[in-house]
Scaffold this motif. Sequence first.
Motif, PDB file in Angstrom:
ATOM      1  N   THR A   1      -5.427  -0.457  -5.160  1.00 10.20           N
ATOM      2  CA  THR A   1      -5.335   0.567  -6.204  1.00 10.20           C
ATOM      3  C   THR A   1      -5.842   1.907  -5.677  1.00 10.20           C
ATOM      4  O   THR A   1      -6.354   1.999  -4.557  1.00 10.20           O
ATOM      5  N   GLY A   2      -5.743   2.927  -6.515  1.00 10.06           N
ATOM      6  CA  GLY A   2      -5.954   4.295  -6.055  1.00 10.06           C
ATOM      7  C   GLY A   2      -7.369   4.682  -5.717  1.00 10.06           C
ATOM      8  O   GLY A   2      -7.591   5.770  -5.213  1.00 10.06           O
TER       9      GLY A   2
ATOM     10  N   ARG B   1      -0.008   1.682  -2.886  1.00  9.43           N
ATOM     11  CA  ARG B   1      -0.602   1.016  -4.047  1.00  9.43           C
ATOM     12  C   ARG B   1       0.248  -0.181  -4.487  1.00  9.43           C
ATOM     13  O   ARG B   1      -0.273  -1.167  -4.977  1.00  9.43           O
TER      14      ARG B   1
END
Length: 918
Positions: free
Chosen positions: A225-226, A336
């Motif tokens: 994820t980011g 992602r």
Amino acid sequence: MASSSFSQAFDFLAEVEFDKLHSYVDDYLSKQELSASDVLRDEMVSLNDVLKMIKKNIEKDRSQQQMMMFWMGDDDDDDDDDDDDDVLFNTQHVPTSSHKVSDVVYKIQDLLDELEYTELLETVPSPSGRRRKRPQDSSLIDQIRNIAQHLIQGCLNRRVRQPKMMKKDSEVGKQQHMTPNKPVMTVSTNAGKIYGRDREIEKLTKMLRQLSISGQISVYPVIGTGEVGKTTLVQCVFNSQDVANHFHEKAWICVSENFDRLRITREILESFSTYRGSRFSHYANLELLERMLEVNLASKKFLLVLDDVCSSEWMELLLFLESTEIDCVKIIVIARDQKLLKGMGKRYETILKGLKEDDCWWILMNDDDHPQKYSDELQTMGREIAMTLKGSPLAANMVGKILRQDRSEKHWKNVWDRNLRDSKFYYPDGIMPALTVWFSLLSSHLQLCFVFCSVFPKGYQFDVTELVYMWLAHGYLPRAENTSKTAEEVGCECFNELLAMSIFTPHPCLPSYIIHNQLHDLAHFVSSNECYIYEGQSRKKIPKNVHHLCVRGQLELSGVYEIKILRTLVLYKSELDVLVLEAVKNIRVLIIVDYDVQEFPNVVHQLKHLRYLDLRQTSIKSWPESFPELHHLKVLRLPDTDIFLHSSSNHTGLPFSRVNHGIVPDFIMHYDLKCPVNEDVGQWMHQLNDMRELRGIVTIRSLENIKKIEDVSNIAKLKERDQVECLLLVWSNSGSGCDSEVALQVLEALQPHHSLKYLYIDGYNGFQSPSWLSTLELQNLHEIKLCSCENLSRLPQIGQLLFLKYLYLSGMDHVLIEGSDNIQVVFPSLEKLELERVSVSFEGMSLSEATMQDRSFFPRLRYLRISKCSSLNGFPWSMLSSLKRLRIISSPRLNGQLPCISGLTSLRYLDITTDSKR
């Protein structure tokens, strides 16, 4: 809360512009005759009365929440029922206030521009030669009335709302005992340490170093994820010496949302050691670039990182690389979405999840001190805070900087109680409350500078120089009062503060900086559409309240009609018709990226507020006739063409007429001037003389275009420019076609100030050194670099220059460096000497027994490189007691002149080779 803080940042800007306006009006009225009957003067008197009244009110109560009333005027969105949470976190109400404040700020800025512009017109002679009378512009008078009415209304609103605001302030104040807004300067000395990723780093490093079958391309996905630290982990591996030693070339590319194969190919080439410092932005032929890429990678091992991959289009690049004859290619793809790497197999895959709470805790406490030196209460509170960070190393790093500002329990409890527990509030795009807490503690001017960066796309490579000048164009930087610092130096300090807080991170391969995607999202969020990026042919509407707009692709003009006040416009391959619209007339920054653009539209007269114009990435070849009307223009960045600004353009004070893309150390002004051909030389001479603000680095190219000695007399003022630190004088093609006597006179006329530190001369074909170098007037010189000065047979006694640390000579046959047996210490400070394709004799360095006792030669010389040299006579090898590194490359004729190695007692590195490629 972050949006509220950003609106207060505009309070700072409003005060600055208010003070400017007040000072201007006072100064204007002091110069006017009291009996004069002038509509403009009457309106200025009325405005002055309003400004005095507001000044008294501001001085009476400087509470930021109350001061905002002055700038907001009417606020139909006010709601008496807002509770405390709304004051702190409401993401709808506060941005409205922010836009009202910014609108007033921008209106004041535009009014000041208009007033200064009309005043400037009085100094420009009319066609008849008479002095112009100040124009009575009705729109200018309307602007003054509008500002005055707005400020009066704001003052009235303040009286009505003050009791309610005071109540809210007191209630909020009970909760808000945070450290006041100021730059967060705490930088951990362990910033390079990565917690909780040892296994992943070891695994990825091992895979990259594994032997591969020749011609094989391997892909290593890094998925997460980011906010889990994918980029940081890969940077650690990418920069490690173990990995670097395994590859001939490396490149790091930020792909982001828009996959641009042409841009990516350019940036790969720019990352190669062969082209380091070069730019390929003017190359628009993808086939040609890919051919260059293939040639440069033939039989080599290549490591490529594709960061922030958002679509499967990256596979196009993979297919191209598979068709080449590269020995080995390894590609790390950071993404992602795992679906983008289907078919790559899971053998080389690295899946990153959030950090464990213990690792987040270590990052929070990370400082010069060991965590055990924190009190038990702070360590416990740190663990509670770590639990709220969702395993994000970025959030842990940012919050850690806040906590380490003040190691009191009260401060840590405020961060925990008032901010991090309120994660129930909605923040779009995955923005964490921890990041908004960090943003709220930035000083006002840093908030403005940071948020402005979100007008550029994710992955944008920021140049320090360009960014500082854009901040200056918008008035975001604090004034340098009671100091000798220039505005540019203040801007550089602001950038360094943001860099110290990890807002900017250095690009792994190029001399530029990038912003983490999460921080880009944060900047866009708190701006509440102050900054907006419009993707071409998108169905989304451009917000009416946008002030900084980036357009990528085609734009429907109807989408711009309703914009009120636009300040920045960045156009990526978009129609220039937008420049004729009313919404664009007040822009201060204009950047055009489109190599199909060859002419600038004739709308310059409408852009009179423009301060920063960047056309480097265009093919523009000519200017419209109305260009001289851009009286506020401060920075002009041009492509590498022969565009010439005539002296009549009134832009002789521009910081840039063209920008060199080489790497400039730290932050320093760089003027890159090119002498025009034939009939334009005289005008260019006058222009050079009028550039009174020259400072920093000055490059003057194409000096071979000066053909007549009589043209030289006009360029004798360079020695008055005491702020110039570095001077580069260049004759193209070794001065081919230039008379040697004229070249000498040109060099004499270009005498620099005696404070000059760096002197580079390239292609000079004269037979003598200029008198100002022969008489050793430049006692402050730190570096001298002479290239391709083929006719120069003697150099003065530069060994007497006390501060000279670096000497480079290249492309010079049989040159004698003068000296004297009476000088006790020769080259006292020289640390680095490089000789390339030269035959050199050193005079006055005899090595008699008496000399050895009483004299010293090169006492500090540590590095010596000799490349392709035929002779080196009179060089005192036995006196080089400090020499640590010696490289002799492709110089077989020196065999009889080489030293006895045993005499070089400090030598640590020796490289003697006949390889001409080194």
